[in-house]
Each structure stands twice: as C-alpha cells, then as structure tokens.
Motif scaffolding. Structure first.
Motif, PDB file in Angstrom:
ATOM      1  N   LYS A 101     -11.810  -8.006   7.077  1.00  0.00           N
ATOM      2  CA  LYS A 101     -10.980  -7.545   5.966  1.00  0.00           C
ATOM      3  C   LYS A 101     -11.616  -6.304   5.347  1.00  0.00           C
ATOM      4  CE  LYS A 101      -9.363 -12.137   4.493  1.00  0.00           C
ATOM      5  NZ  LYS A 101     -10.404 -13.013   5.100  1.00  0.00           N
ATOM      6  N   HIS A 102     -10.765  -5.409   4.892  1.00  0.00           N
ATOM      7  CA  HIS A 102     -11.243  -4.213   4.214  1.00  0.00           C
ATOM      8  C   HIS A 102     -11.692  -4.552   2.802  1.00  0.00           C
ATOM      9  CE1 HIS A 102     -11.441  -0.254   2.449  1.00  0.00           C
ATOM     10  NE2 HIS A 102     -10.505  -0.566   1.602  1.00  0.00           N
ATOM     11  N   ARG A 103     -12.832  -4.010   2.404  1.00  0.00           N
ATOM     12  CA  ARG A 103     -13.298  -4.149   1.030  1.00  0.00           C
ATOM     13  C   ARG A 103     -12.969  -2.859   0.275  1.00  0.00           C
ATOM     14  NH1 ARG A 103     -19.355  -6.348   0.722  1.00  0.00           N
ATOM     15  NH2 ARG A 103     -19.765  -4.386   1.806  1.00  0.00           N
ATOM     16  N   PRO A 104     -12.384  -2.964  -0.943  1.00  0.00           N
ATOM     17  CA  PRO A 104     -11.990  -1.755  -1.677  1.00  0.00           C
ATOM     18  C   PRO A 104     -13.124  -0.763  -1.858  1.00  0.00           C
ATOM     19  CG  PRO A 104     -11.098  -3.714  -2.736  1.00  0.00           C
ATOM     20  CD  PRO A 104     -12.026  -4.199  -1.655  1.00  0.00           C
ATOM     21  N   GLU A 105     -14.356  -1.265  -2.014  1.00  0.00           N
ATOM     22  CA  GLU A 105     -15.482  -0.362  -2.263  1.00  0.00           C
ATOM     23  C   GLU A 105     -16.103   0.168  -0.974  1.00  0.00           C
ATOM     24  OE1 GLU A 105     -17.280  -4.492  -1.906  1.00  0.00           O
ATOM     25  OE2 GLU A 105     -15.430  -3.572  -2.647  1.00  0.00           O
ATOM     26  N   GLY A 106     -15.610  -0.318   0.176  1.00  0.00           N
ATOM     27  CA  GLY A 106     -16.204   0.059   1.453  1.00  0.00           C
ATOM     28  C   GLY A 106     -15.432   1.171   2.140  1.00  0.00           C
ATOM     29  N   PRO A 107     -15.914   1.600   3.325  1.00  0.00           N
ATOM     30  CA  PRO A 107     -15.198   2.626   4.106  1.00  0.00           C
ATOM     31  C   PRO A 107     -13.854   2.102   4.585  1.00  0.00           C
ATOM     32  CG  PRO A 107     -16.984   1.655   5.384  1.00  0.00           C
ATOM     33  CD  PRO A 107     -17.127   1.130   3.995  1.00  0.00           C
ATOM     34  N   ARG A 108     -12.910   3.014   4.808  1.00  0.00           N
ATOM     35  CA  ARG A 108     -11.548   2.605   5.162  1.00  0.00           C
ATOM     36  C   ARG A 108     -11.469   1.944   6.537  1.00  0.00           C
ATOM     37  NH1 ARG A 108      -8.066   1.084   2.046  1.00  0.00           N
ATOM     38  NH2 ARG A 108      -6.687   1.137   3.849  1.00  0.00           N
ATOM     39  N   ALA A 161       5.259 -23.296  -8.242  1.00  0.00           N
ATOM     40  CA  ALA A 161       3.977 -23.826  -8.712  1.00  0.00           C
ATOM     41  C   ALA A 161       3.327 -22.892  -9.731  1.00  0.00           C
ATOM     42  CB  ALA A 161       3.039 -24.053  -7.533  1.00  0.00           C
ATOM     43  N   GLY A 162       3.814 -21.645  -9.800  1.00  0.00           N
ATOM     44  CA  GLY A 162       3.337 -20.721 -10.826  1.00  0.00           C
ATOM     45  C   GLY A 162       2.008 -20.053 -10.547  1.00  0.00           C
ATOM     46  N   LEU A 163       1.533 -20.117  -9.308  1.00  0.00           N
ATOM     47  CA  LEU A 163       0.263 -19.468  -8.985  1.00  0.00           C
ATOM     48  C   LEU A 163       0.479 -17.954  -8.884  1.00  0.00           C
ATOM     49  CD1 LEU A 163      -1.202 -21.906  -6.300  1.00  0.00           C
ATOM     50  CD2 LEU A 163      -1.774 -21.748  -8.735  1.00  0.00           C
ATOM     51  N   PRO A 164      -0.528 -17.168  -9.238  1.00  0.00           N
ATOM     52  CA  PRO A 164      -0.359 -15.706  -9.249  1.00  0.00           C
ATOM     53  C   PRO A 164      -0.291 -15.115  -7.843  1.00  0.00           C
ATOM     54  CG  PRO A 164      -2.640 -16.284  -9.702  1.00  0.00           C
ATOM     55  CD  PRO A 164      -1.868 -17.579  -9.698  1.00  0.00           C
ATOM     56  N   GLU A 165       0.327 -13.946  -7.741  1.00  0.00           N
ATOM     57  CA  GLU A 165       0.361 -13.207  -6.483  1.00  0.00           C
ATOM     58  C   GLU A 165      -1.051 -12.750  -6.125  1.00  0.00           C
ATOM     59  OE1 GLU A 165       2.874 -12.420  -4.375  1.00  0.00           O
ATOM     60  OE2 GLU A 165       4.275 -13.672  -5.507  1.00  0.00           O
ATOM     61  N   LEU A 166      -1.350 -12.761  -4.833  1.00  0.00           N
ATOM     62  CA  LEU A 166      -2.691 -12.396  -4.377  1.00  0.00           C
ATOM     63  C   LEU A 166      -2.752 -11.003  -3.764  1.00  0.00           C
ATOM     64  CD1 LEU A 166      -3.622 -15.839  -2.799  1.00  0.00           C
ATOM     65  CD2 LEU A 166      -4.698 -14.805  -4.797  1.00  0.00           C
ATOM     66  N   GLY A 167      -1.599 -10.397  -3.507  1.00  0.00           N
ATOM     67  CA  GLY A 167      -1.573  -9.035  -3.004  1.00  0.00           C
ATOM     68  C   GLY A 167      -1.783  -8.918  -1.505  1.00  0.00           C
ATOM     69  N   GLY A 168      -1.862  -7.684  -1.053  1.00  0.00           N
ATOM     70  CA  GLY A 168      -1.985  -7.409   0.367  1.00  0.00           C
ATOM     71  C   GLY A 168      -3.425  -7.446   0.845  1.00  0.00           C
ATOM     72  N   VAL A 169      -3.575  -7.464   2.165  1.00  0.00           N
ATOM     73  CA  VAL A 169      -4.908  -7.445   2.764  1.00  0.00           C
ATOM     74  C   VAL A 169      -4.840  -6.632   4.051  1.00  0.00           C
ATOM     75  CG1 VAL A 169      -4.504  -9.627   3.985  1.00  0.00           C
ATOM     76  CG2 VAL A 169      -6.838  -8.844   3.593  1.00  0.00           C
ATOM     77  N   ASP A 170      -5.829  -5.776   4.251  1.00  0.00           N
ATOM     78  CA  ASP A 170      -5.915  -4.954   5.461  1.00  0.00           C
ATOM     79  C   ASP A 170      -7.042  -5.467   6.344  1.00  0.00           C
ATOM     80  OD1 ASP A 170      -3.920  -3.393   4.467  1.00  0.00           O
ATOM     81  OD2 ASP A 170      -5.199  -1.682   3.964  1.00  0.00           O
ATOM     82  N   PHE A 171      -6.769  -5.603   7.638  1.00  0.00           N
ATOM     83  CA  PHE A 171      -7.809  -5.923   8.610  1.00  0.00           C
ATOM     84  C   PHE A 171      -8.152  -4.635   9.343  1.00  0.00           C
ATOM     85  CE2 PHE A 171      -6.029 -10.024   7.707  1.00  0.00           C
ATOM     86  CZ  PHE A 171      -7.123 -10.870   7.750  1.00  0.00           C
ATOM     87  N   VAL A 172      -9.429  -4.285   9.349  1.00  0.00           N
ATOM     88  CA  VAL A 172      -9.846  -2.981   9.864  1.00  0.00           C
ATOM     89  C   VAL A 172     -10.968  -3.123  10.879  1.00  0.00           C
ATOM     90  CG1 VAL A 172      -9.200  -1.797   7.724  1.00  0.00           C
ATOM     91  CG2 VAL A 172     -11.545  -2.644   8.008  1.00  0.00           C
ATOM     92  N   LEU A 173     -11.113  -2.091  11.678  1.00  0.00           N
ATOM     93  CA  LEU A 173     -12.240  -1.959  12.602  1.00  0.00           C
ATOM     94  C   LEU A 173     -13.202  -0.927  12.034  1.00  0.00           C
ATOM     95  CD1 LEU A 173     -10.447  -1.891  16.059  1.00  0.00           C
ATOM     96  CD2 LEU A 173     -12.243  -3.509  15.411  1.00  0.00           C
TER      97      LEU A 173
END
Length: 287
Positions: A146-153, A245-257
């Motif tokens: 998974k891509h980390r926001p603080e890491g390289p793209r 159930a009222g749980l919050p949205e978790l958003g998108g996720v990118d899988f990267v090499l």
C-alpha cells in the motif's frame, strides 16, 4: 488481431480505473491512451469501459477482455524473451504485503520463475509499513505494498477502496465502542481505521491484534469485531458492514511498486518482475 500496445493500455486502465493514471504508468499522453482504448473497442466490436466525468468501470465485456489481454501479452513476452536470447541472473529480494496472502500472486511469481529460472527470488511477506522501512534500509530490491502518503509515489498497480468487513452474523451495538480487529503498527489499515473513527467522534476498542492476515480473518469470522480491508480482497466468510451501521468512510487505497535505490545487479530482475506484476495486476484481487 489485437494490437499488444492497445492491450497493454487496456490493462493499465482496467487496473487503475483511470485514464490519467494509465497514461502516467505507460509514459503516454492521455489522448493516446483514449485512442488505444477506442481502437481496441472497435476491434472487439464491444464497449470495454463504462465511463463518465467521475468514474471509469469495466463493462461485462471488459471483464472478459482482461483474461484474453493478459494471455496474449504473456505469450508475446515469452516469445520475445526466447528469441532475444538474453537470460536474467542474480538474486532478487522481493517484498509483498500481507494483503496478498490469499490472492493469485503465486501465479504471477510462478510465471516469473518459469520465464527467468536463473533468478533466485527471496520473498518477504510483511505489513506494508514494515516493507517500506526494509526498502529504505536497503534490505529489499522491490516492494508491492500500500502507498503511504508520506512516502514515494511508486508505480501504481491498481486503485481500490477500504471498507469495513465482519462476520456474517455480527451486529454492532451503536451504544458501545466499535470492536476492532487490527494489524499492529505501522499498518496502513490500522491507522486509517483509527483516524476515521476519531474523526467521527466514535468510540472504539481493540478487540484483537495480529501480525498475520489469517489470524485477523479467523478473529473476524469468530465475531470478535470488524476490520478495515480492501474491497477487492474481501476474504471468504466475511462481508461488508452495511452503511446503516454508521461506520465512517475509510477512503481509497493505492497499491504500488517501489524499487530500491541500491538495486545494483538486481535491477534487471526487479524490472522484469515489476512488469510481470503490472501485466497481471488483475490477478491480485480475490477470485
């Protein structure tokens, strides 16, 4: 006849669900990506994508084309490699996140080993956060995580969304803290789940922690709690938690090499495996 360049473009769009991201991955103009897709649709006589100004999705015929495109491109690559007469050698340290334990990644690795038998492949399966740390320390040559926001793209393999999942008979009590089944830090899904619940002001508690995806699945199936998981990889026996159930949205996720900076002799094998993963990215969803 289907043109390999058009099939390669089709796969990139299918995996990223974005003409812009596909163009970035392939080093093409977005207009060229659109042209390739249009010509492939004309050759097939079918619409392969349903698209509007906000989203891109595969049609039923597009889903069918996925398998054909991958098979044609793999055969093309094997033929090119055979007649080029070049054989890759060396040791490749590859890291894959726990997310891929139940997917068809072994098929991709098996094909790579068949095409490059003189490459010694060392596989490390860990949390995405841990893999990023190992890569930065020079202990891995290539990482799929998974891509980390603080890491390289990195190079986008595909884009998905995180959702809440639980056992089929689980019922959440809105008056009680949300029971969570999570990886230990520095897991991306753990951080995203806690941030989303904190942002909603919803109370939570850690019901189970495990560094193993199989451990988390077992705990979730047993009804210990809910877990944040990739929508395209929901394991058998688990279901999405309904929105009521009222749980919050978790958003998108990118899988990267991501490639290591000091790959050295492993650079050739790392690039070959990266291309194999990009070509077979649709296999990394659960069947």
């Amino acid at each position: 006849m289907f043109e390999p360049a058009q099939l390669r473009t089709f796969l990139a769009v299918a995996q990223t669900l974005s003409f812009t991201q596909a163009a970035h991955r392939l080093g093409l103009r977005q207009s060229t990506v659109s042209q390739h897709v249009r010509k492939l649709e004309e050759a097939a006589g079918r619409r392969l994508f349903a698209r509007d100004t906000h989203a891109v999705d595969l049609t039923e015929d597009g889903e069918a084309m996925l398998g054909f495109a991958r098979t044609i491109l793999e055969a093309n690559e094997r033929a090119a490699s055979f007649f080029a007469g070049t054989r890759l050698r060396g040791r490749l340290r590859f890291g894959a996140s726990e997310d891929f334990v139940l997917t068809r990644l072994p098929e991709v690795l098996e094909g790579f080993r068949r095409d490059h038998p003189e490459v010694d492949l060392e596989l490390t399966v860990e949390l995405s956060g841990t893999l990023h740390e190992l890569l930065a320390a020079g202990r891995l040559d290539l990482v799929l995580a998974k891509h980390r926001p603080e890491g390289p793209r990195g190079r986008l393999v595909w884009r998905d969304r995180l959702v809440w999942v639980g056992g089929e008979r689980l019922r959440l009590d809105p008056q009680r803290p949300v029971p969570l089944v999570v990886f230990p830090p520095p897991a991306v899904t753990r951080a995203r789940a806690l941030e989303a619940l904190e942002g909603q002001g919803r109370e939570w508690r850690i019901a189970c922690t495990s560094g193993s995806l199989n451990g988390l699945i077992a705990a979730t199936r047993a009804g210990l709690g809910v877990m944040a998981h990739t929508r395209g990889m929901i394991p058998p026996g688990l279901v999405r938690i309904p929105s009521r159930a009222g749980l919050p949205e978790l958003g998108g996720v990118d899988f990267v090499l991501l490639h290591g900076e000091r790959a050295g002799a492993a650079r050739g094998p790392a690039e070959a495996l990266a291309e194999a993963i990009l070509a077979g990215g649709d296999r990394l969803h659960l069947p």
